[in-house]
Design an enzyme around this catalytic site. Structure first.
Site, PDB file in Angstrom:
ATOM      1  N   ASP A   1       4.885   6.250   1.311  1.00 15.80           N
ATOM      2  CA  ASP A   1       4.071   4.947   1.544  1.00 15.80           C
ATOM      3  C   ASP A   1       3.047   5.250   2.592  1.00 15.80           C
ATOM      4  O   ASP A   1       3.234   5.670   3.637  1.00 15.80           O
ATOM      5  CB  ASP A   1       5.199   3.958   2.051  1.00 15.80           C
ATOM      6  CG  ASP A   1       4.840   2.569   2.042  1.00 15.80           C
ATOM      7  OD1 ASP A   1       4.068   2.235   1.238  1.00 15.80           O
ATOM      8  OD2 ASP A   1       5.007   1.891   3.027  1.00 15.80           O
ATOM      9  N   HIS A   2       2.031   4.685   2.374  1.00 14.63           N
ATOM     10  CA  HIS A   2       0.635   4.583   3.198  1.00 14.63           C
ATOM     11  C   HIS A   2       0.324   6.167   3.747  1.00 14.63           C
ATOM     12  O   HIS A   2      -0.028   6.279   4.682  1.00 14.63           O
ATOM     13  CB  HIS A   2       0.773   3.851   4.487  1.00 14.63           C
ATOM     14  CG  HIS A   2       0.897   2.336   3.940  1.00 14.63           C
ATOM     15  ND1 HIS A   2      -0.439   1.853   3.674  1.00 14.63           N
ATOM     16  CD2 HIS A   2       1.743   1.321   3.894  1.00 14.63           C
ATOM     17  CE1 HIS A   2      -0.250   0.485   3.291  1.00 14.63           C
ATOM     18  NE2 HIS A   2       1.310   0.313   3.359  1.00 14.63           N
TER      19      HIS A   2
ATOM     20  N   GLU B   1      -4.985   1.699  -2.905  1.00 18.35           N
ATOM     21  CA  GLU B   1      -5.085   0.284  -2.407  1.00 18.35           C
ATOM     22  C   GLU B   1      -6.368  -0.022  -2.135  1.00 18.35           C
ATOM     23  O   GLU B   1      -7.337   0.825  -1.836  1.00 18.35           O
ATOM     24  CB  GLU B   1      -4.284   0.346  -0.779  1.00 18.35           C
ATOM     25  CG  GLU B   1      -4.645  -0.953  -0.246  1.00 18.35           C
ATOM     26  CD  GLU B   1      -3.881  -1.125   1.186  1.00 18.35           C
ATOM     27  OE1 GLU B   1      -2.594  -0.621   1.100  1.00 18.35           O
ATOM     28  OE2 GLU B   1      -4.334  -1.550   1.966  1.00 18.35           O
TER      29      GLU B   1
ATOM     30  N   GLY C   1       4.782  -6.242   8.994  1.00 13.33           N
ATOM     31  CA  GLY C   1       5.634  -6.748  10.011  1.00 13.33           C
ATOM     32  C   GLY C   1       5.920  -8.322  10.249  1.00 13.33           C
ATOM     33  O   GLY C   1       5.573  -8.885   9.094  1.00 13.33           O
TER      34      GLY C   1
ATOM     35  N   GLY D   1       4.028  -5.908   2.862  1.00 16.80           N
ATOM     36  CA  GLY D   1       4.248  -6.811   3.820  1.00 16.80           C
ATOM     37  C   GLY D   1       5.313  -7.900   3.188  1.00 16.80           C
ATOM     38  O   GLY D   1       4.999  -9.089   3.470  1.00 16.80           O
TER      39      GLY D   1
ATOM     40  N   ASN E   1       7.096  -4.415  -1.126  1.00 22.49           N
ATOM     41  CA  ASN E   1       7.375  -3.574   0.027  1.00 22.49           C
ATOM     42  C   ASN E   1       8.150  -4.475   1.222  1.00 22.49           C
ATOM     43  O   ASN E   1       7.574  -5.204   1.435  1.00 22.49           O
ATOM     44  CB  ASN E   1       6.368  -2.867   0.616  1.00 22.49           C
ATOM     45  CG  ASN E   1       5.801  -1.741  -0.353  1.00 22.49           C
ATOM     46  OD1 ASN E   1       6.280  -1.341  -1.533  1.00 22.49           O
ATOM     47  ND2 ASN E   1       4.955  -0.840   0.192  1.00 22.49           N
TER      48      ASN E   1
ATOM     49  N   THR F   1      10.357  -4.172   7.625  1.00 18.56           N
ATOM     50  CA  THR F   1      10.664  -4.834   8.919  1.00 18.56           C
ATOM     51  C   THR F   1      12.017  -5.550   8.711  1.00 18.56           C
ATOM     52  O   THR F   1      13.066  -5.698   9.514  1.00 18.56           O
ATOM     53  CB  THR F   1       9.566  -5.739   9.435  1.00 18.56           C
ATOM     54  OG1 THR F   1       8.391  -4.948   9.435  1.00 18.56           O
ATOM     55  CG2 THR F   1       9.830  -6.448  10.707  1.00 18.56           C
TER      56      THR F   1
END
Ligand code: 13P
Length: 286
Positions: A85-86, A137, A184, A212, A233, A236
């Site tokens: 991821d990322h 992205e 978050g 998010g 995704n 948090t």
């Protein structure tokens, strides 16, 4: 026993066709990952994990993360996907693929469009040769601390025409969209731009992703699934669930410290959370 990890594309193509989504659940330990995998198995859904730099470091490196996911795969009857991821650069993605990842995200969204295309296409070339799925992205996902005006926020969101070009010129399999969610916990009321998503989904036929997922209103998630979102995704919320369970259980009368006493409630709460989300996101096929 371990089992091989799977590429992601075919599962999300099916999800787009049949209008459902998989949660992308953050992985940082075998036990917590297994708690969620058992729920996937119950619904006969592929188990999709996402893992970023911080969790990989916590697990002791790429090969430990791959080993944990392969061990989980060996313990369930559903396909298991471990998605990087990322990841932000070519070299770290090559290392992840060489370590056994079959699904990666190249996030070059901080660069201008042309450079994002160039960096993403380079990853696609390497990954596809190895049979690995690629998510790219376009647009910027705001941080949860950023309280932006509507026009500031809109200017960071994915442009539908640029999205069509980005997909065509990079050859990505999966597109991460920016439509108002944040990474978050939300510190202000979320404004999810479904009409923008609708326009993106008219121009782009590959599977779309919402980042998010934690704290995003569930009615908006369900609506987004109708417009091509196939992966949401979630990180948090999982950490919060575990943190709350661990702190609560220790306050109970008669609690004594064993590994099971301390961690089993967290696993159980994760399973409850995951079951709720899977029922929501896959309601069209369950
Ligand atoms: P949350 O932590 O808000 O769930 O976001 C996770 C995410 O999008 C990781 O890419």
């Amino acid at each position: 026993m371990t089992k091989d990890l799977m590429p992601l594309t075919e599962y999300l193509v099916d999800a787009r066709k049949r209008k459902y989504a998989l949660g992308g659940y953050c992985l940082w330990s075998y036990a917590y990952g297994m708690a969620i995998a058992e729920v996937s198995q119950k619904f006969n859904l592929p188990m999709l994990y996402i893992i970023g730099d911080a969790e990989i470091k916590f697990m002791g490196g790429l090969s430990n993360a791959v080993a944990a996911a392969k061990t989980i795969a060996g313990n369930v009857d559903v396909p298991v996907i471990l998605h990087a991821d990322h990841f932000r650069d070519y070299e770290s993605i090559c290392r992840a693929i060489d370590a056994g990842f079959k699904s990666v995200m190249i996030d070059a969204s901080a660069y201008p469009l042309e450079e994002n295309i160039e960096r993403t296409a380079k990853v696609v070339e390497y990954a596809h040769k190895a049979g690995v799925s690629v998510e790219g992205e376009l647009g910027r996902i705001a941080g949860n601390e950023q309280h932006l005006s509507l026009s500031e926020e809109e200017s960071m969101q994915t442009d539908p025409d640029e999205a069509a070009r980005f997909v065509k010129e990079t050859g990505i399999d999966i597109l991460a969209t920016c439509i108002g969610t944040v990474h978050g916990a939300y510190r202000f009321p979320p404004k999810i731009n479904i009409s923008r998503l609708q326009k993106i989904s008219e121009k782009v036929s590959i599977p779309l992703v919402m980042h998010g997922g934690s704290g995003t209103p569930e009615d908006k998630m369900a609506e987004a699934v109708n417009y091509g979102i196939t992966k949401i995704n979630i990180a948090t919320d999982l950490v919060t669930t575990v943190g709350k369970a661990i702190s609560k259980v220790q306050l109970q009368d008669g609690f004594n410290y064993t590994v099971a006493n301390l961690y089993a409630p967290a696993c159980a709460d994760l399973a409850v959370y995951a079951e709720h989300k899977m029922r929501l996101l896959a309601k069209n096929i369950l």
